[in-house]
Enzyme design. Structure first.
Site, PDB file in Angstrom:
ATOM      1  N   ARG A 115       0.847  -1.091   0.032  1.00  0.00           N
ATOM      2  CA  ARG A 115       0.007   0.004   0.143  1.00  0.00           C
ATOM      3  C   ARG A 115       0.914   1.352   0.175  1.00  0.00           C
ATOM      4  O   ARG A 115       2.121   1.218  -0.016  1.00  0.00           O
ATOM      5  CB  ARG A 115      -0.971   0.073   1.101  1.00  0.00           C
ATOM      6  CG  ARG A 115      -0.138  -0.362   2.383  1.00  0.00           C
ATOM      7  CD  ARG A 115      -0.940   0.078   3.601  1.00  0.00           C
ATOM      8  NE  ARG A 115      -0.780   1.292   3.834  1.00  0.00           N
ATOM      9  CZ  ARG A 115       0.512   2.221   4.220  1.00  0.00           C
ATOM     10  NH1 ARG A 115       1.499   1.511   4.384  1.00  0.00           N
ATOM     11  NH2 ARG A 115       0.406   3.591   4.222  1.00  0.00           N
ATOM     12  N   GLY A 116       0.081   2.338  -0.136  1.00  0.00           N
ATOM     13  CA  GLY A 116       1.206   3.622  -0.128  1.00  0.00           C
ATOM     14  C   GLY A 116       1.215   4.094  -1.606  1.00  0.00           C
ATOM     15  O   GLY A 116       1.688   3.251  -2.387  1.00  0.00           O
ATOM     16  N   ALA A 117       0.802   5.606  -1.893  1.00  0.00           N
ATOM     17  CA  ALA A 117       0.656   5.782  -3.240  1.00  0.00           C
ATOM     18  C   ALA A 117       1.861   5.689  -4.252  1.00  0.00           C
ATOM     19  O   ALA A 117       1.954   4.911  -5.123  1.00  0.00           O
ATOM     20  CB  ALA A 117       0.314   7.192  -3.198  1.00  0.00           C
ATOM     21  N   ARG A 169      -6.931  -0.359  -7.214  1.00  0.00           N
ATOM     22  CA  ARG A 169      -7.499   0.551  -6.009  1.00  0.00           C
ATOM     23  C   ARG A 169      -7.422   1.971  -6.943  1.00  0.00           C
ATOM     24  O   ARG A 169      -6.477   2.452  -7.417  1.00  0.00           O
ATOM     25  CB  ARG A 169      -6.211   0.758  -5.059  1.00  0.00           C
ATOM     26  CG  ARG A 169      -6.170  -0.583  -4.171  1.00  0.00           C
ATOM     27  CD  ARG A 169      -5.773  -0.259  -2.937  1.00  0.00           C
ATOM     28  NE  ARG A 169      -6.387   0.631  -2.053  1.00  0.00           N
ATOM     29  CZ  ARG A 169      -6.132   1.138  -0.924  1.00  0.00           C
ATOM     30  NH1 ARG A 169      -4.810   1.311  -0.809  1.00  0.00           N
ATOM     31  NH2 ARG A 169      -6.717   1.796   0.040  1.00  0.00           N
ATOM     32  N   GLN A 174      -3.188   1.567  10.410  1.00  0.00           N
ATOM     33  CA  GLN A 174      -1.762   1.927   9.789  1.00  0.00           C
ATOM     34  C   GLN A 174      -0.699   2.819  10.601  1.00  0.00           C
ATOM     35  O   GLN A 174       0.434   2.603  10.540  1.00  0.00           O
ATOM     36  CB  GLN A 174      -2.087   2.650   8.220  1.00  0.00           C
ATOM     37  CG  GLN A 174      -2.743   1.817   7.435  1.00  0.00           C
ATOM     38  CD  GLN A 174      -4.060   2.108   7.449  1.00  0.00           C
ATOM     39  OE1 GLN A 174      -4.893   2.566   8.357  1.00  0.00           O
ATOM     40  NE2 GLN A 174      -4.934   1.901   6.092  1.00  0.00           N
ATOM     41  N   ASP A 216      -2.498  10.455  -1.460  1.00  0.00           N
ATOM     42  CA  ASP A 216      -2.992   9.413  -2.674  1.00  0.00           C
ATOM     43  C   ASP A 216      -3.086   9.815  -4.201  1.00  0.00           C
ATOM     44  O   ASP A 216      -3.139   9.463  -4.980  1.00  0.00           O
ATOM     45  CB  ASP A 216      -3.918   8.537  -2.346  1.00  0.00           C
ATOM     46  CG  ASP A 216      -3.469   7.519  -0.968  1.00  0.00           C
ATOM     47  OD1 ASP A 216      -3.225   6.399  -1.293  1.00  0.00           O
ATOM     48  OD2 ASP A 216      -3.606   7.999   0.052  1.00  0.00           O
ATOM     49  N   ASN A 259      -6.276  11.694   0.865  1.00  0.00           N
ATOM     50  CA  ASN A 259      -5.389  11.263   1.745  1.00  0.00           C
ATOM     51  C   ASN A 259      -6.172  10.191   2.536  1.00  0.00           C
ATOM     52  O   ASN A 259      -7.609  10.356   2.572  1.00  0.00           O
ATOM     53  CB  ASN A 259      -4.446  12.049   2.596  1.00  0.00           C
ATOM     54  CG  ASN A 259      -3.409  11.325   3.032  1.00  0.00           C
ATOM     55  OD1 ASN A 259      -2.460  10.586   2.425  1.00  0.00           O
ATOM     56  ND2 ASN A 259      -3.308  11.389   4.352  1.00  0.00           N
ATOM     57  N   LYS A 260      -5.649   9.447   3.392  1.00  0.00           N
ATOM     58  CA  LYS A 260      -6.250   8.523   4.334  1.00  0.00           C
ATOM     59  C   LYS A 260      -7.312   9.259   5.143  1.00  0.00           C
ATOM     60  O   LYS A 260      -7.141  10.418   5.396  1.00  0.00           O
ATOM     61  CB  LYS A 260      -5.363   7.764   5.292  1.00  0.00           C
ATOM     62  CG  LYS A 260      -5.908   6.926   6.154  1.00  0.00           C
ATOM     63  CD  LYS A 260      -6.609   5.708   5.349  1.00  0.00           C
ATOM     64  CE  LYS A 260      -5.684   4.988   4.311  1.00  0.00           C
ATOM     65  NZ  LYS A 260      -6.536   4.135   3.557  1.00  0.00           N
TER      66      LYS A 260
END
Length: 381
Positions: free
Chosen positions: A64-66, A98, A212, A253, A263-264
Site C-alpha cells: 500500500r501507499g501511493a 485501487r 496504519q 494518494d 489522503n487517508k
C-alpha cells in the site's frame, strides 16, 4: 493467468525496511513484498508469481501507499511480460485494483508504454519485456531519489514555519519506507528532523479503522529510534488545544490540479483543526501523485472499503490476522471511505521533490511539477 503467491521461508533482513523488490529465483521472476498486513507482529515476505496475486495483494493492503503502488504497478506489467502473459490485460487489472491512488495507474502506464514502444519498434516480446522491467526499475530509483529531495525541502520548510527547532510533528496513516522506494514522504521529513537533532516528538495517529499509524508508522519510528507517541485519532484536538503540535505532516494518494489533497480518511479533520489552531498543515508527496487530469477534489473517486473493517476488530498475529471480534451489532450499516479530500485553502504547503508550493494554487502547482510526465492527460490502457 494462474493465481499464485506464497510466503517466503527466509527471514526478512531487519536492518532496513524493504517493502518491495524484484527477484529472479531459478523457477522464474517474482515480485516480493513485505506483507504489511502482518506488521508489526511479524516480518513476512509475500512472493507474487503472477499479476492476479499482485492485484490481490494490492486490494488487501499487503502492499500500500501511493508511491509504492506506482512501483508495484510497473513491476506488475513487467512480471506479466517477462513470464509471457498478456501485458495489456495485466495492465488493465492492475490499474483498476485501487482507484484513488493515482500513482498505481501512472506506474502501470509507464511500464506499458515502454513495452508498447519496444513492440512497435520491431523488438521481440522478450526485448519488450526487458524494456518494461527497465522502466519499472527506473521508476523505483526515481522514487527513492524523490524521497531524499522531499526530505530536504520539507526540513527546510519546517525551519521557516517553526523557527527554533525542537519540532513536535503530528502525522496520520503511514508515509515511510513502507510506502516508497526510499525513506518515504512525510515520514522522511520527520526522519530528517530526527537525524538533525530537531525532532522533539512525533505524534502518531492510530489511523482507524485499519490502524496504519499504530501498526506501521510506530513500527518505523521505533526502528529509527525516534521519540514518538501514539494517540487515538480523536485525541488530536486536545493536542492542538494544548499547543503541543508545531506542524502536521501527511502524505497524499492524489493531489488534483487545484491542489486538493486526497489522503487517508481522517486527514481532512486534521486540516480543519490545524487551521483553527493556526498550525501549519503540510502535504509531502512526489510529483507523480499530482493529477493534472482531475481539475479539483470533486473529481476524485473515493474508494469505499468493506464494512467489516469497522464492525469487526482483528489483530495481526504470527500466522496472519487473528480471528476478528465483532464490535457492532450484526447487520449494522457502515460508512467506510478509505480517503477524504482536503481543499487547497486548508493546505499550508505541498512539498514535492521539485520544491515547495505555498500558498497552494493551481498555477503554483503546475509551475512546480513536471507536467511532461503525463502530457497533461491520461494515457489509455
Amino acid at each position: 493467468m494462474a493465481d499464485h503467491y506464497a510466503l517466503s521461508e527466509d527471514a526478512v533482513d531487519c536492518s532496513a525496511v524493504t517493502a518491495l523488490r524484484w527477484d529472479e529465483p531459478p523457477e522464474g521472476p517474482v515480485v516480493v513484498l513485505l506483507d504489511q498486513r502482518r506488521l508489526p507482529a511479524r516480518e513476512v515476505e509475500l512472493v507474487c508469481t503472477d499479476v492476479p496475486a499482485l492485484v490481490e495483494a494490492i486490494r488487501t493492503l499487503a502492499v500500500r501507499g501511493a508511491p509504492l503502488l506506482g512501483i508495484a504497478g510497473a513491476y506488475g506489467v513487467a512480471l506479466a511480460a517477462v513470464r509471457g502473459f498478456d501485458a495489456e490485460e495485466a495492465a488493465g487489472m492492475l490499474a483498476g485494483a485501487r482507484p484513488t491512488a493515482v500513482n498505481l495507474a501512472y506506474g502501470v502506464r509507464r511500464a506499458l508504454a515502454a513495452y508498447r514502444g519496444a513492440m512497435a519498434g520491431g523488438e521481440t516480446a522478450e526485448r519488450a519485456a526487458e524494456a518494461a522491467l527497465a522502466e519499472a526499475r527506473a521508476l523505483h530509483r526515481e522514487d527513492a531519489e524523490a524521497s531524499t529531495r522531499m526530505a530536504a525541502h520539507g526540513l527546510a520548510l519546517l525551519g521557516e514555519l517553526a523557527p527554533g527547532g525542537g519540532y513536535q510533528l503530528l502525522t496520520h496513516c503511514n508515509t515511510g519506507a513502507l510506502v516508497s522506494g526510499g525513506e518515504g514522504t512525510a515520514f522522511a521529513v520527520a526522519a530528517a528532523a530526527h537525524r538533525a537533532g530537531e525532532l522533539r516528538r512525533l505524534w502518531v495517529d492510530e489511523t482507524r479503522p485499519l490502524l496504519q499509524g499504530a501498526r506501521l508508522t510506530a513500527y518505523e519510528a521505533s526502528r529509527a529510534g525516534m521519540a514518538y507517541t501514539l494517540l487515538a485519532d480523536n485525541a488530536a484536538g486536545s493536542l492542538f488545544a494544548a499547543g503541543e503540535v508545531d506542524a502536521v505532516l501527511i502524505g497524499a494518494d492524489r493531489v488534483t490540479a487545484d491542489g486538493s489533497v486526497a489522503n487517508k480518511v481522517g486527514s481532512y479533520p486534521l486540516a480543519v483543526l490545524a487551521r483553527y489552531h493556526h498550525v501549519p498543515f503540510v502535504v509531502v508527496a512526489p510529483g507523480t501523485t499530482v493529477d493534472f487530469g482531475t481539475p479539483d477534489g470533486s473529481g476524485v473517486e473515493v474508494e469505499q472499503r468493506p464494512g467489516h473493517e469497522v464492525t469487526e476488530f482483528a489483530v495481526p498475529g504470527d500466522s496472519g490476522a487473528l480471528p476478528s471480534v465483532p464490535v457492532a451489532p450484526l447487520g449494522t450499516q457502515v460508512y467506510n471511505p478509505a480517503f477524504d479530500v482536503t481543499p487547497p485553502e486548508l493546505v499550508t504547503a505541498i512539498v514535492t521533490e521539485n520544491g515547495v508550493v505555498s500558498p497552494v494554487t493551481k498555477a503554483g502547482l503546475a509551475e512546480l511539477c513536471d507536467r511532461s510526465r503525463s502530457g497533461n492527460g491520461m494515457m489509455s490502457i
